[in-house]
Design a protein around this motif. Structure first.
Motif, PDB file in Angstrom:
ATOM      1  N   HIS A  68      52.185  54.859  41.398  1.00 31.50           N
ATOM      2  CA  HIS A  68      53.507  54.350  41.009  1.00 31.50           C
ATOM      3  C   HIS A  68      53.704  52.889  41.394  1.00 31.50           C
ATOM      4  O   HIS A  68      54.699  52.270  41.027  1.00 31.50           O
ATOM      5  CB  HIS A  68      54.632  55.199  41.624  1.00 31.50           C
ATOM      6  N   ASP A  69      52.759  52.296  42.142  1.00 31.14           N
ATOM      7  CA  ASP A  69      52.910  50.923  42.593  1.00 31.14           C
ATOM      8  C   ASP A  69      51.551  50.421  43.079  1.00 31.14           C
ATOM      9  O   ASP A  69      50.642  51.202  43.349  1.00 31.14           O
ATOM     10  CB  ASP A  69      53.915  50.880  43.753  1.00 31.14           C
ATOM     11  N   TYR A  70      51.405  49.099  43.203  1.00 31.66           N
ATOM     12  CA  TYR A  70      50.209  48.533  43.811  1.00 31.66           C
ATOM     13  C   TYR A  70      50.373  48.516  45.324  1.00 31.66           C
ATOM     14  O   TYR A  70      51.446  48.202  45.841  1.00 31.66           O
ATOM     15  CB  TYR A  70      49.944  47.110  43.298  1.00 31.66           C
ATOM     16  N   VAL A  71      49.284  48.852  46.033  1.00 37.54           N
ATOM     17  CA  VAL A  71      49.282  48.862  47.494  1.00 37.54           C
ATOM     18  C   VAL A  71      48.008  48.177  47.980  1.00 37.54           C
ATOM     19  O   VAL A  71      47.010  48.114  47.266  1.00 37.54           O
ATOM     20  CB  VAL A  71      49.347  50.294  48.071  1.00 37.54           C
ATOM     21  N   GLN A  72      48.046  47.681  49.206  1.00 38.79           N
ATOM     22  CA  GLN A  72      46.851  47.097  49.801  1.00 38.79           C
ATOM     23  C   GLN A  72      45.927  48.220  50.232  1.00 38.79           C
ATOM     24  O   GLN A  72      46.308  49.094  51.008  1.00 38.79           O
ATOM     25  CB  GLN A  72      47.223  46.223  50.992  1.00 38.79           C
ATOM     26  N   LEU A  73      44.703  48.194  49.730  1.00 40.09           N
ATOM     27  CA  LEU A  73      43.719  49.221  50.058  1.00 40.09           C
ATOM     28  C   LEU A  73      42.827  48.813  51.220  1.00 40.09           C
ATOM     29  O   LEU A  73      42.334  49.661  51.956  1.00 40.09           O
ATOM     30  CB  LEU A  73      42.839  49.516  48.839  1.00 40.09           C
ATOM     31  N   GLU A  74      42.611  47.494  51.354  1.00 37.89           N
ATOM     32  CA  GLU A  74      41.655  47.038  52.362  1.00 37.89           C
ATOM     33  C   GLU A  74      41.913  45.568  52.680  1.00 37.89           C
ATOM     34  O   GLU A  74      42.344  44.800  51.827  1.00 37.89           O
ATOM     35  CB  GLU A  74      40.233  47.194  51.799  1.00 37.89           C
ATOM     36  N   GLN A  75      41.640  45.204  53.923  1.00 32.70           N
ATOM     37  CA  GLN A  75      41.561  43.807  54.332  1.00 32.70           C
ATOM     38  C   GLN A  75      40.320  43.677  55.179  1.00 32.70           C
ATOM     39  O   GLN A  75      40.111  44.448  56.119  1.00 32.70           O
ATOM     40  CB  GLN A  75      42.785  43.376  55.131  1.00 32.70           C
ATOM     41  N   ARG A  76      39.477  42.700  54.848  1.00 32.48           N
ATOM     42  CA  ARG A  76      38.247  42.535  55.619  1.00 32.48           C
ATOM     43  C   ARG A  76      37.911  41.047  55.759  1.00 32.48           C
ATOM     44  O   ARG A  76      38.341  40.219  54.956  1.00 32.48           O
ATOM     45  CB  ARG A  76      37.081  43.277  54.975  1.00 32.48           C
ATOM     46  N   ASP A  77      37.138  40.737  56.786  1.00 28.31           N
ATOM     47  CA  ASP A  77      36.623  39.387  56.995  1.00 28.31           C
ATOM     48  C   ASP A  77      35.296  39.276  56.257  1.00 28.31           C
ATOM     49  O   ASP A  77      34.523  40.242  56.201  1.00 28.31           O
ATOM     50  CB  ASP A  77      36.386  39.119  58.482  1.00 28.31           C
ATOM     51  N   SER A  78      35.044  38.082  55.719  1.00 25.84           N
ATOM     52  CA  SER A  78      33.783  37.873  55.023  1.00 25.84           C
ATOM     53  C   SER A  78      33.432  36.391  55.073  1.00 25.84           C
ATOM     54  O   SER A  78      34.168  35.578  55.628  1.00 25.84           O
ATOM     55  CB  SER A  78      33.897  38.343  53.562  1.00 25.84           C
ATOM     56  N   GLN A  79      32.299  36.068  54.499  1.00 27.59           N
ATOM     57  CA  GLN A  79      31.847  34.690  54.299  1.00 27.59           C
ATOM     58  C   GLN A  79      31.923  34.404  52.809  1.00 27.59           C
ATOM     59  O   GLN A  79      31.581  35.261  51.998  1.00 27.59           O
ATOM     60  CB  GLN A  79      30.393  34.537  54.770  1.00 27.59           C
ATOM     61  N   TRP A  80      32.388  33.199  52.454  1.00 30.87           N
ATOM     62  CA  TRP A  80      32.486  32.861  51.026  1.00 30.87           C
ATOM     63  C   TRP A  80      31.168  33.134  50.303  1.00 30.87           C
ATOM     64  O   TRP A  80      31.152  33.739  49.233  1.00 30.87           O
ATOM     65  CB  TRP A  80      32.833  31.375  50.855  1.00 30.87           C
ATOM     66  N   CYS A  81      30.079  32.667  50.881  1.00 29.95           N
ATOM     67  CA  CYS A  81      28.789  32.746  50.196  1.00 29.95           C
ATOM     68  C   CYS A  81      28.179  34.143  50.212  1.00 29.95           C
ATOM     69  O   CYS A  81      27.180  34.400  49.552  1.00 29.95           O
ATOM     70  CB  CYS A  81      27.823  31.735  50.795  1.00 29.95           C
ATOM     71  N   ALA A  82      28.774  35.069  50.944  1.00 33.23           N
ATOM     72  CA  ALA A  82      28.320  36.457  50.932  1.00 33.23           C
ATOM     73  C   ALA A  82      28.963  37.231  49.778  1.00 33.23           C
ATOM     74  O   ALA A  82      28.530  38.339  49.466  1.00 33.23           O
ATOM     75  CB  ALA A  82      28.650  37.133  52.258  1.00 33.23           C
ATOM     76  N   LEU A  83      29.965  36.631  49.139  1.00 29.08           N
ATOM     77  CA  LEU A  83      30.666  37.305  48.044  1.00 29.08           C
ATOM     78  C   LEU A  83      30.042  36.923  46.705  1.00 29.08           C
ATOM     79  O   LEU A  83      30.012  35.751  46.331  1.00 29.08           O
ATOM     80  CB  LEU A  83      32.155  36.929  48.058  1.00 29.08           C
ATOM     81  N   ARG A  84      29.541  37.918  45.999  1.00 27.47           N
ATOM     82  CA  ARG A  84      28.879  37.687  44.718  1.00 27.47           C
ATOM     83  C   ARG A  84      29.777  36.916  43.749  1.00 27.47           C
ATOM     84  O   ARG A  84      29.312  36.058  43.001  1.00 27.47           O
ATOM     85  CB  ARG A  84      28.447  39.010  44.092  1.00 27.47           C
ATOM     86  N   TYR A  85      31.059  37.222  43.796  1.00 28.70           N
ATOM     87  CA  TYR A  85      32.010  36.543  42.902  1.00 28.70           C
ATOM     88  C   TYR A  85      31.927  35.027  43.063  1.00 28.70           C
ATOM     89  O   TYR A  85      31.871  34.288  42.089  1.00 28.70           O
ATOM     90  CB  TYR A  85      33.423  37.044  43.190  1.00 28.70           C
ATOM     91  N   PHE A  86      31.896  34.525  44.294  1.00 36.49           N
ATOM     92  CA  PHE A  86      31.830  33.087  44.523  1.00 36.49           C
ATOM     93  C   PHE A  86      30.426  32.539  44.311  1.00 36.49           C
ATOM     94  O   PHE A  86      30.270  31.389  43.912  1.00 36.49           O
ATOM     95  CB  PHE A  86      32.368  32.737  45.912  1.00 36.49           C
ATOM     96  N   GLN A  87      29.402  33.344  44.539  1.00 34.52           N
ATOM     97  CA  GLN A  87      28.039  32.912  44.239  1.00 34.52           C
ATOM     98  C   GLN A  87      27.893  32.642  42.746  1.00 34.52           C
ATOM     99  O   GLN A  87      27.233  31.694  42.333  1.00 34.52           O
ATOM    100  CB  GLN A  87      27.032  33.974  44.660  1.00 34.52           C
ATOM    101  N   GLN A  88      28.540  33.474  41.915  1.00 31.50           N
ATOM    102  CA  GLN A  88      28.404  33.358  40.465  1.00 31.50           C
ATOM    103  C   GLN A  88      29.371  32.342  39.848  1.00 31.50           C
ATOM    104  O   GLN A  88      29.010  31.632  38.931  1.00 31.50           O
ATOM    105  CB  GLN A  88      28.622  34.719  39.807  1.00 31.50           C
ATOM    106  N   THR A  89      30.612  32.301  40.341  1.00 35.89           N
ATOM    107  CA  THR A  89      31.608  31.456  39.701  1.00 35.89           C
ATOM    108  C   THR A  89      31.712  30.058  40.325  1.00 35.89           C
ATOM    109  O   THR A  89      32.176  29.135  39.682  1.00 35.89           O
ATOM    110  CB  THR A  89      33.007  32.107  39.740  1.00 35.89           C
TER     111      THR A  89
END
Length: 174
Positions: free
Chosen positions: A145-166
């Motif tokens: 019925h609504d959007y909710v936060q499912l997760e919050q995590r720490d990461s490195q920019w370059c460890a995220l495939r999204y930023f590696q590709q875009t």
């Protein structure tokens, strides 16, 4: 003559006051079901004009495969980003999600995972004190019925495939 000399000596210290930016006037409506309204937030953003300090105040996104539009409008800001209200279409109007969305000036990513036709999405906020290397990742999803936060995590920019590709230039020195 004494006043003339005194004013001439003080002239370098006297100057027009720095322009004062108008403080946006924004009051939260009394309606507890819909605390934010699209038109009201857009007026608030417009009142700040070019002096808006927190990046882009509005995002249009598509969280469904039917090409319907959803909106993210900033409701508060801080040094690296801000909180946004997610607006979902409701007839010829908008209804605000109750979950505030954390977002910085980086693009959000709509994910393939979905529930009842609503896609999950991630937002990214640079972590304080990391020298730009670390990021907080927030994942949101449809609860039925609504959007909710499912997760919050720490990461490195370059460890995220999204930023590696875009944004490969982000990780080119690593």
């Amino acid at each position: 003559m004494t006043w003339t000399v005194l004013l001439l000596l003080m002239a370098p210290c006297l100057r027009a006051a720095d322009p004062v930016l108008p403080e946006p006037v924004w009051q939260q409506p009394d309606d507890p079901v819909e605390p934010y309204r699209v038109e009201q937030l857009r007026q608030w953003h417009e009142a700040w004009g070019k002096h808006w300090p927190w990046g882009q105040p509005e995002y249009s996104l598509h969280l469904r495969d039917d090409d319907s539009e959803q909106l993210l409008l900033m409701i508060s800001g801080y040094a690296r980003g801000g909180e946004f209200a997610l607006f979902l279409p409701h007839g010829h109007s908008w209804i605000a999600s109750t979950q505030h969305i954390e977002l910085a000036h980086h693009p959000l990513q709509v994910l393939p995972a979905q529930r009842e036709g609503w896609h999950e999405f991630e937002t990214y906020v640079p972590a304080w004190g990391s020298g730009g290397a670390e990021v907080w990742v927030f994942r949101y999803g449809w609860s039925g019925h609504d959007y909710v936060q499912l997760e919050q995590r720490d990461s490195q920019w370059c460890a995220l495939r999204y930023f590696q590709q875009t944004m490969p230039e982000l990780c080119s020195g690593q």
